[in-house]
Design a protein around this motif. Structure first.
Motif, PDB file in Angstrom:
ATOM      1  N   ARG A 189       0.821  -1.209   0.000  1.00 51.74           N
ATOM      2  CA  ARG A 189       0.000   0.000   0.000  1.00 51.74           C
ATOM      3  C   ARG A 189       0.855   1.259   0.000  1.00 51.74           C
ATOM      4  NH1 ARG A 189      -1.958   2.173   4.597  1.00 51.74           N
ATOM      5  NH2 ARG A 189      -1.988   0.166   5.652  1.00 51.74           N
ATOM      6  N   VAL A 190       1.948   1.262   0.746  1.00 45.35           N
ATOM      7  CA  VAL A 190       2.791   2.455   0.897  1.00 45.35           C
ATOM      8  C   VAL A 190       3.914   2.502  -0.146  1.00 45.35           C
ATOM      9  CG1 VAL A 190       4.247   3.719   2.545  1.00 45.35           C
ATOM     10  CG2 VAL A 190       2.226   2.508   3.361  1.00 45.35           C
ATOM     11  N   ARG A 191       4.138   1.415  -0.842  1.00 45.34           N
ATOM     12  CA  ARG A 191       5.271   1.317  -1.771  1.00 45.34           C
ATOM     13  C   ARG A 191       5.327   2.431  -2.816  1.00 45.34           C
ATOM     14  NH1 ARG A 191       7.143  -3.333  -5.825  1.00 45.34           N
ATOM     15  NH2 ARG A 191       9.391  -3.022  -5.591  1.00 45.34           N
ATOM     16  N   PRO A 192       4.219   2.852  -3.434  1.00 41.12           N
ATOM     17  CA  PRO A 192       4.332   3.956  -4.409  1.00 41.12           C
ATOM     18  C   PRO A 192       4.892   5.240  -3.788  1.00 41.12           C
ATOM     19  CG  PRO A 192       2.244   2.813  -4.682  1.00 41.12           C
ATOM     20  CD  PRO A 192       2.859   2.282  -3.410  1.00 41.12           C
ATOM     21  N   GLU A 193       4.490   5.554  -2.580  1.00 39.69           N
ATOM     22  CA  GLU A 193       5.008   6.743  -1.893  1.00 39.69           C
ATOM     23  C   GLU A 193       6.500   6.568  -1.569  1.00 39.69           C
ATOM     24  OE1 GLU A 193       4.084   9.435   2.075  1.00 39.69           O
ATOM     25  OE2 GLU A 193       2.783   7.745   1.622  1.00 39.69           O
ATOM     26  N   HIS A 194       6.880   5.365  -1.141  1.00 39.53           N
ATOM     27  CA  HIS A 194       8.277   5.046  -0.854  1.00 39.53           C
ATOM     28  C   HIS A 194       9.130   5.210  -2.109  1.00 39.53           C
ATOM     29  CE1 HIS A 194      11.786   2.649   0.378  1.00 39.53           C
ATOM     30  NE2 HIS A 194      11.574   1.888  -0.683  1.00 39.53           N
ATOM     31  N   LYS A 195       8.667   4.672  -3.234  1.00 43.61           N
ATOM     32  CA  LYS A 195       9.423   4.766  -4.482  1.00 43.61           C
ATOM     33  C   LYS A 195       9.533   6.211  -4.960  1.00 43.61           C
ATOM     34  CE  LYS A 195       9.080   1.508  -7.561  1.00 43.61           C
ATOM     35  NZ  LYS A 195       8.541   0.526  -8.525  1.00 43.61           N
ATOM     36  N   ALA A 196       8.498   7.011  -4.769  1.00 46.68           N
ATOM     37  CA  ALA A 196       8.554   8.426  -5.139  1.00 46.68           C
ATOM     38  C   ALA A 196       9.574   9.170  -4.272  1.00 46.68           C
ATOM     39  CB  ALA A 196       7.169   9.060  -5.000  1.00 46.68           C
ATOM     40  N   CYS A 197       9.635   8.818  -3.014  1.00 48.38           N
ATOM     41  CA  CYS A 197      10.608   9.412  -2.097  1.00 48.38           C
ATOM     42  C   CYS A 197      12.024   9.106  -2.568  1.00 48.38           C
ATOM     43  CB  CYS A 197      10.363   8.889  -0.686  1.00 48.38           C
ATOM     44  SG  CYS A 197      11.535   9.454   0.554  1.00 48.38           S
ATOM     45  N   LEU A 198      12.278   7.863  -2.951  1.00 44.86           N
ATOM     46  CA  LEU A 198      13.595   7.480  -3.446  1.00 44.86           C
ATOM     47  C   LEU A 198      13.897   8.148  -4.791  1.00 44.86           C
ATOM     48  CD1 LEU A 198      13.781   3.686  -2.549  1.00 44.86           C
ATOM     49  CD2 LEU A 198      14.833   5.620  -1.345  1.00 44.86           C
ATOM     50  N   ALA A 199      12.911   8.232  -5.653  1.00 45.85           N
ATOM     51  CA  ALA A 199      13.118   8.851  -6.968  1.00 45.85           C
ATOM     52  C   ALA A 199      13.544  10.308  -6.825  1.00 45.85           C
ATOM     53  CB  ALA A 199      11.857   8.737  -7.814  1.00 45.85           C
ATOM     54  N   ALA A 200      13.047  10.986  -5.805  1.00 45.77           N
ATOM     55  CA  ALA A 200      13.379  12.391  -5.586  1.00 45.77           C
ATOM     56  C   ALA A 200      14.841  12.593  -5.219  1.00 45.77           C
ATOM     57  CB  ALA A 200      12.470  12.976  -4.507  1.00 45.77           C
ATOM     58  N   MET A 201      15.519  11.525  -4.810  1.00 44.26           N
ATOM     59  CA  MET A 201      16.924  11.632  -4.420  1.00 44.26           C
ATOM     60  C   MET A 201      17.796  10.636  -5.185  1.00 44.26           C
ATOM     61  SD  MET A 201      16.400  10.010  -0.639  1.00 44.26           S
ATOM     62  CE  MET A 201      18.049  10.369  -0.116  1.00 44.26           C
ATOM     63  N   ALA A 202      17.362  10.268  -6.366  1.00 43.35           N
ATOM     64  CA  ALA A 202      18.020   9.220  -7.150  1.00 43.35           C
ATOM     65  C   ALA A 202      19.500   9.495  -7.399  1.00 43.35           C
ATOM     66  CB  ALA A 202      17.297   9.029  -8.483  1.00 43.35           C
ATOM     67  N   ASP A 203      19.889  10.753  -7.508  1.00 46.89           N
ATOM     68  CA  ASP A 203      21.289  11.073  -7.791  1.00 46.89           C
ATOM     69  C   ASP A 203      22.213  10.789  -6.609  1.00 46.89           C
ATOM     70  OD1 ASP A 203      20.006  13.183  -6.406  1.00 46.89           O
ATOM     71  OD2 ASP A 203      21.472  14.639  -7.133  1.00 46.89           O
ATOM     72  N   ARG A 204      21.646  10.485  -5.430  1.00 47.74           N
ATOM     73  CA  ARG A 204      22.455  10.180  -4.242  1.00 47.74           C
ATOM     74  C   ARG A 204      22.412   8.707  -3.860  1.00 47.74           C
ATOM     75  NH1 ARG A 204      19.866  14.532  -0.487  1.00 47.74           N
ATOM     76  NH2 ARG A 204      19.929  12.726   0.864  1.00 47.74           N
ATOM     77  N   ILE A 205      21.700   7.885  -4.627  1.00 54.11           N
ATOM     78  CA  ILE A 205      21.538   6.475  -4.285  1.00 54.11           C
ATOM     79  C   ILE A 205      22.604   5.635  -4.987  1.00 54.11           C
ATOM     80  CG2 ILE A 205      20.016   4.466  -4.427  1.00 54.11           C
ATOM     81  CD1 ILE A 205      17.647   6.400  -4.236  1.00 54.11           C
ATOM     82  N   ALA A 206      23.392   4.911  -4.191  1.00 55.15           N
ATOM     83  CA  ALA A 206      24.375   3.971  -4.752  1.00 55.15           C
ATOM     84  C   ALA A 206      23.668   2.692  -5.182  1.00 55.15           C
ATOM     85  CB  ALA A 206      25.467   3.670  -3.734  1.00 55.15           C
ATOM     86  N   PHE A 207      22.793   2.184  -4.337  1.00 58.81           N
ATOM     87  CA  PHE A 207      21.925   1.062  -4.681  1.00 58.81           C
ATOM     88  C   PHE A 207      20.778   1.017  -3.692  1.00 58.81           C
ATOM     89  CE2 PHE A 207      25.345  -0.807  -2.122  1.00 58.81           C
ATOM     90  CZ  PHE A 207      24.642  -1.479  -1.135  1.00 58.81           C
ATOM     91  N   ALA A 208      19.692   0.380  -4.105  1.00 57.93           N
ATOM     92  CA  ALA A 208      18.507   0.286  -3.249  1.00 57.93           C
ATOM     93  C   ALA A 208      17.622  -0.834  -3.765  1.00 57.93           C
ATOM     94  CB  ALA A 208      17.728   1.603  -3.259  1.00 57.93           C
ATOM     95  N   GLY A 209      16.978  -1.533  -2.844  1.00 58.96           N
ATOM     96  CA  GLY A 209      16.038  -2.562  -3.249  1.00 58.96           C
ATOM     97  C   GLY A 209      15.500  -3.317  -2.060  1.00 58.96           C
ATOM     98  N   PRO A 210      14.510  -4.153  -2.321  1.00 57.96           N
ATOM     99  CA  PRO A 210      13.911  -4.923  -1.235  1.00 57.96           C
ATOM    100  C   PRO A 210      14.773  -6.127  -0.855  1.00 57.96           C
ATOM    101  CG  PRO A 210      12.847  -5.483  -3.295  1.00 57.96           C
ATOM    102  CD  PRO A 210      13.818  -4.381  -3.603  1.00 57.96           C
ATOM    103  N   LEU A 211      14.725  -6.456   0.396  1.00 59.18           N
ATOM    104  CA  LEU A 211      15.230  -7.748   0.855  1.00 59.18           C
ATOM    105  C   LEU A 211      14.094  -8.733   0.646  1.00 59.18           C
ATOM    106  CD1 LEU A 211      16.903  -6.540   4.154  1.00 59.18           C
ATOM    107  CD2 LEU A 211      18.059  -7.199   2.031  1.00 59.18           C
ATOM    108  N   VAL A 212      14.407  -9.926   0.161  1.00 63.96           N
ATOM    109  CA  VAL A 212      13.373 -10.897  -0.171  1.00 63.96           C
ATOM    110  C   VAL A 212      13.714 -12.260   0.424  1.00 63.96           C
ATOM    111  CG1 VAL A 212      12.693  -9.720  -2.300  1.00 63.96           C
ATOM    112  CG2 VAL A 212      14.469 -11.464  -2.390  1.00 63.96           C
ATOM    113  N   THR A 213      12.702 -13.097   0.509  1.00 68.09           N
ATOM    114  CA  THR A 213      12.919 -14.480   0.920  1.00 68.09           C
ATOM    115  C   THR A 213      13.555 -15.229  -0.246  1.00 68.09           C
ATOM    116  OG1 THR A 213      10.722 -15.155   0.199  1.00 68.09           O
ATOM    117  CG2 THR A 213      10.930 -14.425   2.498  1.00 68.09           C
ATOM    118  N   ASP A 214      13.897 -16.469  -0.040  1.00 70.65           N
ATOM    119  CA  ASP A 214      14.562 -17.263  -1.072  1.00 70.65           C
ATOM    120  C   ASP A 214      13.712 -17.492  -2.318  1.00 70.65           C
ATOM    121  OD1 ASP A 214      16.863 -17.391   0.415  1.00 70.65           O
ATOM    122  OD2 ASP A 214      16.493 -19.405   1.185  1.00 70.65           O
ATOM    123  N   ASP A 215      12.412 -17.193  -2.266  1.00 68.64           N
ATOM    124  CA  ASP A 215      11.604 -17.320  -3.478  1.00 68.64           C
ATOM    125  C   ASP A 215      11.862 -16.163  -4.443  1.00 68.64           C
ATOM    126  OD1 ASP A 215      10.101 -15.103  -2.578  1.00 68.64           O
ATOM    127  OD2 ASP A 215       8.332 -16.291  -2.084  1.00 68.64           O
TER     128      ASP A 215
END
Length: 99
Positions: free
Chosen positions: A19-45
């Protein structure tokens, strides 16, 4: 300085994350030039998200913590635990990045 954010979701919080993911992604997009890497931690699937791993440049630890406090997933109460560590990247990335 780059800071690593290791962020683990509360159990059974998949609906909240989606539900909150679109807002989270927009927040990250606003600072994309400062991100070295980013992503979700996931289970083995490879699909079930259980947290986030972010590497973002900030002027100070205080600035990194201030950003985290206002980040959408944090404000929504998604995380069970958070840690922030200074990071020095000494290895050129070759694997794990989108084409």
């Amino acid at each position: 300085m780059i800071y690593i954010f290791s962020l683990i979701d509360k159990p059974d919080s998949g609906e909240l994350r989606q539900r909150v993911r679109p807002e989270h992604k927009a927040c990250l997009a606003a600072m994309a030039d400062r991100i070295a890497f980013a992503g979700p931690l996931v289970t083995d699937d490879g699909r079930t998200m259980l947290g986030s791993l972010l590497a973002i440049e900030f002027e100070s630890r205080d600035a990194a913590h201030a950003w985290l406090a206002d980040e959408p997933f944090t404000r929504a109460g998604l995380y069970a635990s958070t840690s922030v560590h200074a990071f020095v990247n000494l290895w050129p990335q070759k694997a794990g990045f989108p084409a």
